[in-house]
Scaffold this motif. Structure first.
Motif, PDB file in Angstrom:
ATOM      1  N   LEU A   1       0.847  -1.182   0.000  1.00  0.00           N
ATOM      2  CA  LEU A   1       0.000   0.000   0.000  1.00  0.00           C
ATOM      3  C   LEU A   1       0.889   1.242   0.000  1.00  0.00           C
ATOM      4  N   LEU A   2       0.568   2.201  -0.867  1.00  0.00           N
ATOM      5  CA  LEU A   2       1.329   3.447  -0.934  1.00  0.00           C
ATOM      6  C   LEU A   2       0.569   4.626  -0.354  1.00  0.00           C
ATOM      7  N   VAL A   3      -0.741   4.710  -0.634  1.00  0.00           N
ATOM      8  CA  VAL A   3      -1.520   5.882  -0.235  1.00  0.00           C
ATOM      9  C   VAL A   3      -2.937   5.461   0.147  1.00  0.00           C
ATOM     10  N   VAL A   4      -3.455   6.111   1.187  1.00  0.00           N
ATOM     11  CA  VAL A   4      -4.887   6.132   1.485  1.00  0.00           C
ATOM     12  C   VAL A   4      -5.266   7.607   1.542  1.00  0.00           C
ATOM     13  N   ASP A   5      -6.278   7.971   0.770  1.00  0.00           N
ATOM     14  CA  ASP A   5      -6.715   9.367   0.705  1.00  0.00           C
ATOM     15  C   ASP A   5      -8.205   9.416   1.029  1.00  0.00           C
TER      16      ASP A   5
ATOM     17  N   PHE B   1      -1.906   1.301  -4.662  1.00  0.00           N
ATOM     18  CA  PHE B   1      -0.999   0.194  -4.373  1.00  0.00           C
ATOM     19  C   PHE B   1       0.164   0.227  -5.367  1.00  0.00           C
ATOM     20  N   ASP B   2       1.271  -0.342  -4.963  1.00  0.00           N
ATOM     21  CA  ASP B   2       2.438  -0.455  -5.827  1.00  0.00           C
ATOM     22  C   ASP B   2       2.179  -1.558  -6.852  1.00  0.00           C
ATOM     23  N   GLY B   3       2.089  -1.172  -8.115  1.00  0.00           N
ATOM     24  CA  GLY B   3       1.875  -2.133  -9.196  1.00  0.00           C
ATOM     25  C   GLY B   3       3.165  -2.621  -9.815  1.00  0.00           C
TER      26      GLY B   3
ATOM     27  N   ARG C   1      -6.196  16.908  -7.358  1.00  0.00           N
ATOM     28  CA  ARG C   1      -6.257  15.949  -6.245  1.00  0.00           C
ATOM     29  C   ARG C   1      -5.481  14.673  -6.582  1.00  0.00           C
ATOM     30  N   LEU C   2      -5.662  14.178  -7.802  1.00  0.00           N
ATOM     31  CA  LEU C   2      -4.970  12.958  -8.222  1.00  0.00           C
ATOM     32  C   LEU C   2      -3.474  13.209  -8.396  1.00  0.00           C
ATOM     33  N   ARG C   3      -3.127  14.406  -8.851  1.00  0.00           N
ATOM     34  CA  ARG C   3      -1.712  14.770  -8.971  1.00  0.00           C
ATOM     35  C   ARG C   3      -1.036  14.699  -7.597  1.00  0.00           C
ATOM     36  N   ARG C   4      -1.692  15.250  -6.572  1.00  0.00           N
ATOM     37  CA  ARG C   4      -1.110  15.222  -5.224  1.00  0.00           C
ATOM     38  C   ARG C   4      -1.044  13.779  -4.704  1.00  0.00           C
ATOM     39  N   ARG C   5      -2.038  12.966  -5.050  1.00  0.00           N
ATOM     40  CA  ARG C   5      -2.041  11.558  -4.649  1.00  0.00           C
ATOM     41  C   ARG C   5      -0.861  10.826  -5.299  1.00  0.00           C
ATOM     42  N   LEU C   6      -0.605  11.092  -6.575  1.00  0.00           N
ATOM     43  CA  LEU C   6       0.537  10.484  -7.272  1.00  0.00           C
ATOM     44  C   LEU C   6       1.851  10.926  -6.638  1.00  0.00           C
ATOM     45  N   GLU C   7       1.963  12.194  -6.294  1.00  0.00           N
ATOM     46  CA  GLU C   7       3.183  12.675  -5.622  1.00  0.00           C
ATOM     47  C   GLU C   7       3.403  11.939  -4.309  1.00  0.00           C
ATOM     48  N   ALA C   8       2.329  11.729  -3.544  1.00  0.00           N
ATOM     49  CA  ALA C   8       2.441  11.003  -2.280  1.00  0.00           C
ATOM     50  C   ALA C   8       2.828   9.552  -2.516  1.00  0.00           C
ATOM     51  N   ALA C   9       2.280   8.935  -3.560  1.00  0.00           N
ATOM     52  CA  ALA C   9       2.623   7.541  -3.869  1.00  0.00           C
ATOM     53  C   ALA C   9       4.091   7.423  -4.244  1.00  0.00           C
TER      54      ALA C   9
ATOM     55  N   PRO D   1       3.788   4.148   3.699  1.00  0.00           N
ATOM     56  CA  PRO D   1       2.550   4.631   3.082  1.00  0.00           C
ATOM     57  C   PRO D   1       2.171   6.000   3.651  1.00  0.00           C
ATOM     58  N   GLU D   2       1.428   6.751   2.867  1.00  0.00           N
ATOM     59  CA  GLU D   2       0.978   8.067   3.301  1.00  0.00           C
ATOM     60  C   GLU D   2      -0.539   8.100   3.408  1.00  0.00           C
TER      61      GLU D   2
END
Length: 174
Positions: free
Chosen positions: A86-90, A106-108, A144-152, A161-162
């Motif tokens: 798991l990389l991110v929960v938002d 998740f890390d693919g 929002r998705l851009r920030r999620r990708l940065e966190a991942a 994980p963040e």
């Protein structure tokens, strides 16, 4: 009125079912961060909304998030892979007509040239796929998705994980 006792399983289960029926539900989405050998990120272009996205989608009722992304990857891309961690929960608050939502990334992993080059949309929900450099991905994604990708991406680098709140570091994070 006292709740029934677990010693009476029929009454106890009816009591629990009543409580369950009144609890709020959360929408759940699960995506995968998939890279190619050059470190580029896989993006998909949905047909049902504007812009690009990470591969994955919405969980079905009672479906675990990691199973949802595995299912979505198989359905939409014909891609079968074992997910990493798991990389991110938002947590995304209500917006527009939507209730709140939990989004997982998740890390693919990394696809070799052959698998990466063979990826194509396999159903009507996607019109295109592309591996793009991280900077280019940021320009193609909604904020929002851009920030999620940065966190991942940070989570990959740190191994931690963040947890995000609407795409931003969660309140109280040090």
């Amino acid at each position: 009125m006292q709740p029934p006792s677990p010693a009476d399983p029929v009454a106890w289960n009816a009591y629990l079912a009543e409580g369950n029926a009144t609890q709020p539900r959360k929408r759940v989405a699960a995506d995968a961060l998939i890279r190619d050998e050059e470190g580029r990120v896989l993006l998909v272009e949905p047909t049902y909304k504007p812009g690009w996205d990470l591969p994955g989608g919405m969980a079905e009722a009672n479906e675990p998030p990691h199973q949802a992304v595995i299912r979505e990857l198989a359905e939409e891309l014909g891609l079968e892979l074992a997910l990493g961690g798991l990389l991110v929960v938002d947590w995304v608050p209500p917006h527009g007509p939507w209730d709140d939502q939990l989004c997982f990334i998740f890390d693919g992993g990394t696809l070799d040239r052959l698998r990466a080059g063979a990826l194509r949309p396999r159903d009507e929900e996607l019109s295109d796929t592309a591996f793009v450099a991280a900077d280019d991905a940021h320009d193609l994604l909604r904020p929002r998705l851009r920030r999620r990708l940065e966190a991942a991406t940070r989570a990959l680098a740190t191994g931690r994980p963040e947890y995000l709140h609407d795409g931003a570091p969660s309140p109280g994070r040090s």
